[in-house]
Write an enzyme that holds these catalytic residues in place. Structure first.
Site, mmCIF file in Angstrom:
data_model
loop_
_atom_site.group_PDB
_atom_site.id
_atom_site.type_symbol
_atom_site.label_atom_id
_atom_site.label_comp_id
_atom_site.label_asym_id
_atom_site.label_seq_id
_atom_site.Cartn_x
_atom_site.Cartn_y
_atom_site.Cartn_z
ATOM 1 N N LYS A 178 2.112 11.155 7.136
ATOM 2 C CA LYS A 178 1.290 10.894 8.317
ATOM 3 C C LYS A 178 1.774 11.644 9.567
ATOM 4 C CE LYS A 178 -1.293 6.996 6.673
ATOM 5 N NZ LYS A 178 -0.867 5.913 5.788
ATOM 6 N N ASP B 96 9.219 3.023 2.027
ATOM 7 C CA ASP B 96 8.024 3.821 2.310
ATOM 8 C C ASP B 96 7.750 3.714 3.808
ATOM 9 O OD1 ASP B 96 5.545 4.926 2.725
ATOM 10 O OD2 ASP B 96 4.604 3.997 0.978
ATOM 11 N N PHE C 120 0.861 -1.190 0.000
ATOM 12 C CA PHE C 120 0.000 0.000 0.000
ATOM 13 C C PHE C 120 0.892 1.233 0.000
ATOM 14 C CE2 PHE C 120 -2.325 3.603 1.521
ATOM 15 C CZ PHE C 120 -3.494 3.519 0.784
HETATM 16 C C1 LIG Z 1 -1.099 5.987 4.273
HETATM 17 C C2 LIG Z 1 0.037 5.529 3.437
HETATM 18 C C3 LIG Z 1 0.376 6.172 2.229
HETATM 19 C C4 LIG Z 1 -0.476 7.271 1.632
HETATM 20 O O1 LIG Z 1 -0.582 8.390 2.428
HETATM 21 P P1 LIG Z 1 -1.756 9.458 2.129
HETATM 22 O O2 LIG Z 1 -1.416 10.603 3.014
HETATM 23 O O3 LIG Z 1 -3.047 8.794 2.477
HETATM 24 O O4 LIG Z 1 -1.681 9.795 0.680
HETATM 25 C C5 LIG Z 1 1.510 5.764 1.572
HETATM 26 N N1 LIG Z 1 2.254 4.751 2.034
HETATM 27 C C6 LIG Z 1 1.954 4.078 3.162
HETATM 28 C C7 LIG Z 1 2.839 2.980 3.635
HETATM 29 C C8 LIG Z 1 0.828 4.435 3.900
HETATM 30 O O5 LIG Z 1 0.500 3.756 5.000
#
Ligand SMILES: *Cc1c(COP(=O)(O)O)cnc(C)c1O
Length: 407
Positions: free
Chosen positions: A261, A232, A147
């Site tokens: 986040k 990520d 994700f």
């Molecule tokens: C939440 C998330 C994203 C995307 O972040 P948004 O602010 O919702 O665009 C990308 N990578 C990971 C691992 C995430 O958990």
């Protein structure tokens, strides 16, 4: 019932949202109208403990006073300049993030998906300019069940049909391999491979923790083949897993990290890509940008959010309370539970494959604890990192009583 009460009730608020809002979410039936620390309240005054933390965006707790003060102070000075001009807050923020992460360059954006998009563009540009891959041939290796956000390019390499179906045509240039399989990575690399993009712990997939040594092995493979190693850490970063970053568990220094986040302290969307000059330096004026990226309001908030992580030793707290929480969760007698897993305060309880955890989340809510299932049978437990031991014990009592009552 008077019109006034009707209009302010949780029920009418939910009805309005479901009537006018697009149905791209299926939230738990609860409305939050006030929050502080680990606690949130609904319009009727019922109190709940937040065990999701907005998918780890609220690591510092709701409305941390220091972060809110930074927001207010900055709101009284200047909020947005665009990058057409300099602002007097962005530099301090970027320096702080550089010091915090140990990378010498930062590119600020707003959302996690934008950070990932930035990393993808950076890797392709690096591949073309530095590695010598012909433009248009660059390949990025990603893993199954990933994700990384919701843009059309990012969902092009999703393996989740819900996230991907009907959104074609898809962006080419991505190769998918199984997670936790270093040999598959080595086999997938060719002369056009520019990057390996992965989550060090897969959050949305249900808190999949890879085997010990996976990060080190994949890192070594990338180094051997001159492939960028891009972590990520949007969800796993900023002390969530008991270290500053999840890659720290194996002492790995990636070529780049995507951050978001909790970087905004649960207050404002702030994201970034961090890397060193030799990689992030490929961008030149005009090749990438964002109107709001690096804005002074977000910069002030993010600077305070980083200071809170350090001032309150949230990595240590996350590590200690995470160990405790998992230990106690494992003692709960419920045969339908297959596994309790996680690192730090990023945890999941995995039920049998066909189990539907929605009703359990509703029952938890009724007893004052908010958590959300993922993939039907997995419940993530990820409270704000400012939670106290007593509050963890309170949550455990609720979870125990609900889990033990599952028929
Ligand atoms: C939440 C998330 C994203 C995307 O972040 P948004 O602010 O919702 O665009 C990308 N990578 C990971 C691992 C995430 O958990």
């Amino acid at each position: 019932m008077s019109t006034q009460t009707m209009q302010n009730s949780s029920e009418s608020i939910m009805h309005l949202a479901e009537t006018v809002g697009a149905h791209n979410y299926h939230p738990l039936p609860v409305v939050i109208s006030k929050a502080e620390g680990v606690w949130v309240w609904d319009p009727e005054g019922r109190k709940y403990m937040d065990f999701l933390s907005a998918y780890s965006a609220v690591n510092q707790g709701h409305r941390h006073p220091k972060i809110i003060q930074a927001l207010k102070d900055q709101a009284d000075r200047v909020t947005l300049t665009s990058r057409a001009f300099h602002n007097d807050r962005m530099g301090d923020f970027l320096k702080k993030l550089s010091d915090y992460t140990g990378f010498d360059m930062v590119l600020p954006m707003n959302t996690g998906a934008e950070a990932v998009e930035t990393a993808i563009k950076m890797a392709r540009m690096w591949g073309s300019k530095v590695k010598g891959v012909p433009n248009g041939k660059q390949e990025i290796i990603t893993v199954a069940e990933n994700f990384h956000g919701r843009t059309t390019t990012i969902i092009s390499f999703s393996t989740d049909p819900e996230a991907k179906d009907h959104y074609g045509p898809y962006t080419p240039g991505f190769v998918t391999i199984p997670y936790d399989d270093p040999a598959a990575l080595e086999a997938a690399i060719n002369e056009n491979t520019v990057a390996f993009l992965f989550e060090p712990i897969q959050g949305e997939a249900g808190v999949y923790v890879p085997s010990e040594g996976y990060l080190k092995k994949t890192y070594d493979i990338c180094k051997k083949h001159n492939v960028l190693y891009i972590a990520d850490e949007v969800q796993t970063g900023f002390c969530r897993t008991g270290k500053k970053f999840a890659v720290d568990h194996e002492g790995i220094r990636p070529d780049a990290m995507c951050l978001g986040k909790a970087l905004g302290g649960g207050v404002f969307p702030v994201s970034a890509v961090v890397a060193n000059h030799d990689v992030l330096g490929v961008f030149t004026p005009g090749t990438h940008g964002s109107t709001f990226g690096g804005n002074p309001l977000g910069a002030a908030v993010a600077l305070a959010a980083l200071e809170v992580l350090e001032d309150e030793n949230l990595a240590e707290r996350s590590h200690e309370l995470g160990e405790y929480l998992r230990g106690e969760l494992r003692k709960i007698q419920q045969p339908k539970i297959k596994q309790v897993r996680g690192k730090g305060l990023l945890n999941a309880v995995v039920f049998e494959d066909d189990f539907q955890a929605w009703d359990v989340c509703v029952a938890l809510k009724e007893k004052g604890l908010l958590a959300k299932q993922t993939h039907g049978n997995i419940i993530r437990f990820a409270p704000p990192l400012v939670i106290s031991k007593d509050e963890v014990d309170h949550a455990l009592a609720v979870i125990k009583s609900v889990f033990e009552a599952i028929a």
